[in-house]
Motif scaffolding. Sequence first.
Motif, PDB file in Angstrom:
ATOM      1  N   ILE A   1       0.824  -1.158   0.140  1.00 18.80           N
ATOM      2  CA  ILE A   1       0.034  -0.024   0.065  1.00 18.80           C
ATOM      3  C   ILE A   1       1.040   1.352  -0.178  1.00 18.80           C
ATOM      4  N   ALA A   2       0.852   2.011  -1.209  1.00 20.47           N
ATOM      5  CA  ALA A   2       1.838   3.098  -1.104  1.00 20.47           C
ATOM      6  C   ALA A   2       1.069   4.290  -1.688  1.00 20.47           C
ATOM      7  N   GLY A   3       1.314   5.588  -1.415  1.00 20.24           N
ATOM      8  CA  GLY A   3       0.575   6.706  -1.948  1.00 20.24           C
ATOM      9  C   GLY A   3       1.162   8.038  -1.023  1.00 20.24           C
ATOM     10  N   TYR A   4       0.210   9.106  -1.228  1.00 21.38           N
ATOM     11  CA  TYR A   4       0.526  10.188  -0.645  1.00 21.38           C
ATOM     12  C   TYR A   4       0.548  10.364   0.614  1.00 21.38           C
ATOM     13  N   THR A   5       1.150  10.983   1.409  1.00 16.88           N
ATOM     14  CA  THR A   5       1.078  10.966   2.923  1.00 16.88           C
ATOM     15  C   THR A   5      -0.390  11.567   3.353  1.00 16.88           C
ATOM     16  N   ASN A   6      -0.956  10.859   4.399  1.00 14.99           N
ATOM     17  CA  ASN A   6      -2.126  11.313   4.751  1.00 14.99           C
ATOM     18  C   ASN A   6      -3.405  10.901   3.657  1.00 14.99           C
ATOM     19  N   ALA A   7      -3.166   9.987   2.928  1.00 16.62           N
ATOM     20  CA  ALA A   7      -4.276   9.413   1.921  1.00 16.62           C
ATOM     21  C   ALA A   7      -5.131   8.453   2.522  1.00 16.62           C
ATOM     22  N   GLY A   8      -4.661   7.958   3.661  1.00 17.50           N
ATOM     23  CA  GLY A   8      -5.567   6.908   4.241  1.00 17.50           C
ATOM     24  C   GLY A   8      -5.041   5.449   4.060  1.00 17.50           C
ATOM     25  N   LYS A   9      -3.637   5.294   4.063  1.00 16.12           N
ATOM     26  CA  LYS A   9      -3.165   3.916   3.824  1.00 16.12           C
ATOM     27  C   LYS A   9      -3.507   3.015   4.903  1.00 16.12           C
ATOM     28  N   SER A  10      -2.978   3.696   6.091  1.00 19.10           N
ATOM     29  CA  SER A  10      -2.932   2.774   7.387  1.00 19.10           C
ATOM     30  C   SER A  10      -4.260   2.508   7.588  1.00 19.10           C
ATOM     31  N   SER A  11      -5.275   3.463   7.447  1.00 18.86           N
ATOM     32  CA  SER A  11      -7.012   3.096   7.614  1.00 18.86           C
ATOM     33  C   SER A  11      -7.502   1.989   6.721  1.00 18.86           C
ATOM     34  N   LEU A  12      -6.983   1.998   5.350  1.00 19.62           N
ATOM     35  CA  LEU A  12      -7.209   0.918   4.542  1.00 19.62           C
ATOM     36  C   LEU A  12      -6.711  -0.236   4.887  1.00 19.62           C
ATOM     37  N   LEU A  13      -5.516  -0.242   5.406  1.00 22.58           N
ATOM     38  CA  LEU A  13      -4.853  -1.552   5.826  1.00 22.58           C
ATOM     39  C   LEU A  13      -5.608  -2.250   7.107  1.00 22.58           C
TER      40      LEU A  13
ATOM     41  N   VAL B   1       0.873  -2.928  -6.510  1.00 19.79           N
ATOM     42  CA  VAL B   1       0.973  -1.895  -5.615  1.00 19.79           C
ATOM     43  C   VAL B   1      -0.332  -1.261  -5.512  1.00 19.79           C
ATOM     44  N   LEU B   2      -0.885  -1.146  -4.430  1.00 15.32           N
ATOM     45  CA  LEU B   2      -2.132  -0.512  -4.377  1.00 15.32           C
ATOM     46  C   LEU B   2      -1.685   1.043  -3.933  1.00 15.32           C
ATOM     47  N   HIS B   3      -2.109   1.766  -5.251  1.00 16.91           N
ATOM     48  CA  HIS B   3      -1.585   3.281  -5.006  1.00 16.91           C
ATOM     49  C   HIS B   3      -2.997   4.163  -4.508  1.00 16.91           C
ATOM     50  N   VAL B   4      -2.828   4.578  -3.492  1.00 20.35           N
ATOM     51  CA  VAL B   4      -3.878   5.391  -2.680  1.00 20.35           C
ATOM     52  C   VAL B   4      -3.862   6.728  -2.860  1.00 20.35           C
ATOM     53  N   VAL B   5      -4.917   7.367  -3.058  1.00 17.15           N
ATOM     54  CA  VAL B   5      -4.942   8.775  -3.493  1.00 17.15           C
ATOM     55  C   VAL B   5      -5.941   9.363  -2.771  1.00 17.15           C
ATOM     56  N   ASP B   6      -6.052  10.464  -2.215  1.00 17.13           N
ATOM     57  CA  ASP B   6      -6.963  11.071  -1.323  1.00 17.13           C
ATOM     58  C   ASP B   6      -7.941  11.960  -2.324  1.00 17.13           C
ATOM     59  N   GLY B   7      -9.265  11.460  -2.394  1.00 13.26           N
ATOM     60  CA  GLY B   7     -10.401  11.995  -3.461  1.00 13.26           C
ATOM     61  C   GLY B   7     -10.352  13.162  -3.043  1.00 13.26           C
ATOM     62  N   SER B   8     -10.389  13.657  -1.746  1.00  8.06           N
ATOM     63  CA  SER B   8     -10.906  14.889  -1.116  1.00  8.06           C
ATOM     64  C   SER B   8      -9.853  15.922  -1.148  1.00  8.06           C
TER      65      SER B   8
ATOM     66  N   LEU C   1      -0.990  11.737  -7.302  1.00  9.74           N
ATOM     67  CA  LEU C   1      -0.510  10.753  -8.359  1.00  9.74           C
ATOM     68  C   LEU C   1       0.665  10.644  -8.784  1.00  9.74           C
ATOM     69  N   ASP C   2       0.961  12.161  -9.504  1.00  7.10           N
ATOM     70  CA  ASP C   2       2.118  12.400 -10.268  1.00  7.10           C
ATOM     71  C   ASP C   2       3.300  12.323  -9.032  1.00  7.10           C
ATOM     72  N   ALA C   3       3.347  13.085  -8.031  1.00  9.30           N
ATOM     73  CA  ALA C   3       4.365  13.203  -7.097  1.00  9.30           C
ATOM     74  C   ALA C   3       4.476  11.704  -6.527  1.00  9.30           C
ATOM     75  N   VAL C   4       3.713  10.842  -6.308  1.00 13.45           N
ATOM     76  CA  VAL C   4       4.133   9.452  -5.828  1.00 13.45           C
ATOM     77  C   VAL C   4       4.681   8.633  -6.875  1.00 13.45           C
ATOM     78  N   ARG C   5       4.363   8.784  -8.171  1.00 13.48           N
ATOM     79  CA  ARG C   5       4.899   8.120  -9.314  1.00 13.48           C
ATOM     80  C   ARG C   5       6.512   8.526  -9.739  1.00 13.48           C
ATOM     81  N   GLU C   6       6.622   9.518  -9.235  1.00 15.12           N
ATOM     82  CA  GLU C   6       7.858  10.333  -9.398  1.00 15.12           C
ATOM     83  C   GLU C   6       9.037   9.592  -8.494  1.00 15.12           C
ATOM     84  N   VAL C   7       8.486   9.351  -7.319  1.00  8.21           N
ATOM     85  CA  VAL C   7       9.207   8.651  -6.305  1.00  8.21           C
ATOM     86  C   VAL C   7       9.489   7.299  -6.692  1.00  8.21           C
ATOM     87  N   PHE C   8       8.390   6.370  -7.151  1.00  6.27           N
ATOM     88  CA  PHE C   8       8.545   5.221  -7.971  1.00  6.27           C
ATOM     89  C   PHE C   8       9.491   5.075  -8.789  1.00  6.27           C
ATOM     90  N   ARG C   9       9.446   6.073  -9.732  1.00  2.00           N
ATOM     91  CA  ARG C   9      10.772   5.835 -10.827  1.00  2.00           C
ATOM     92  C   ARG C   9      11.929   6.068 -10.097  1.00  2.00           C
TER      93      ARG C   9
END
Length: 468
Positions: free
Chosen positions: A250-262, A328-335, A343-351
Amino acid sequence: MTQTFNEDLEPLTGELDLEDRRALRRVAGLSTELTDVTEVEYRSLRLERVVLVGVWTEGTAEQAENSLRELALLAETAGSEVLEGLVQRRTRPDPATYIGSGKAAELRDVVIATGADTVICDGELAPGQLRHLEDVVQVKVIDRTALILDIFAQHAKSREGKAQVELAQLDYLLPRLRGWGGNLSRQVGGRAAGGVGIGGRGPGETKIELDRRRIRTRMAKLRREIAEMSKSRDTKRGERRRNAVPAVAIAGYTNAGKSSLLNRLTGAGVLVEDALFATLDPTVRRAETESGRAYTLADTVGFVRHLPHQLVEAFRSTLEEVTDAGLVLHVVDGSDPEPEAQLDAVREVFREIGADRLPELVVVNKADAADDLTIARLRRREPGCVVVSARTGAGIAELRAAIEENLPGLEHEMHVLVPYGRGDLVARVHERGEVHSAEHLAEGTALHARVPAALAAELAPYEALAAT
């Protein structure tokens, strides 16, 4: 303070972690000086009452303001009180003072009027820019990188996490060491050193050079320790590979809710906090698909725009939980006002860490707080994404089905007849594969299943039995 208890009357892990973190908070008006490994001035943080300043070089005004709002959230996460935010429109940052000499003087007036004691710049400043801007505003000046490093230092809990943060901080500090007062005097050297006589003449070594050498020595030691500590995680990953247990990160932007999803998917009970970088230490939990296939879910550190390079390097061993995953579950904050930018910032780190070629399932979280137009826009941009709310549980069933559909490793579809004496093999098919049908016959158990390559080799002798 109340605690939440489960059926065994034991406090839930996440609740205890949250209470532990809140039990030690910064008190407004008190310094947050850190002990330095050197005797020269360390750019430690005193985040109490701060003024934010950013340079808008590209994009829209709204994007520049959103970046400053994120900086305000970072500052509040670090324990400071944000008093004012300023954005300067420039084609590029000023090489001397970041915002220009005129605006620096205006910033000084704002600092005096608000009573701020720290200025935080929305970008990584060169050592000279920090020094020159401080000379004008007469208060502590830090940049975005130092702020993020400070947050990581507060939240690191494991021994490995603390070592990784210290390594990143020292890497950031090394080019920013500066002498002050008498610290630049030579240790030895003729009459300038007080006439120490024979053996005391020559250029000697400056104090700042000694400090740099100490820091490099400490960094080398930390790298060795991190390499040693990462071996245990490598061993666990190797065990999962041998058992053909697929790994989902589970990866994604900080505070996108990854731990809540886990927690929603596995009931892990890990720390959940509405704050940036609440999770630093990776958490791995076991889960099962609806058909009973086992897989692991790893909750990883969140990413952010302009994530400091020092952190990516220091946390490389931790980020291997992402690079070694089969999905990879790429979690993004819809709000969020700009989920596409997340999405773009996380994919930059992925690269940067070599995870950009992995299978990716985009999960749009916080659907209960998101705008319908934003959700529709994300669905068009990311075909196949799943929209969920970890808080309410909406869309979780669809997510489980999507995970099951995208899990790697089931390359072989087989019809086999396994003798009753090989019940262990049937159990492994149920655990590691996807069983479409199972029938108990006189000769043994007839299975129609999809299995990974290693298990298919063991089942091959019984495929002929099924054909006859």
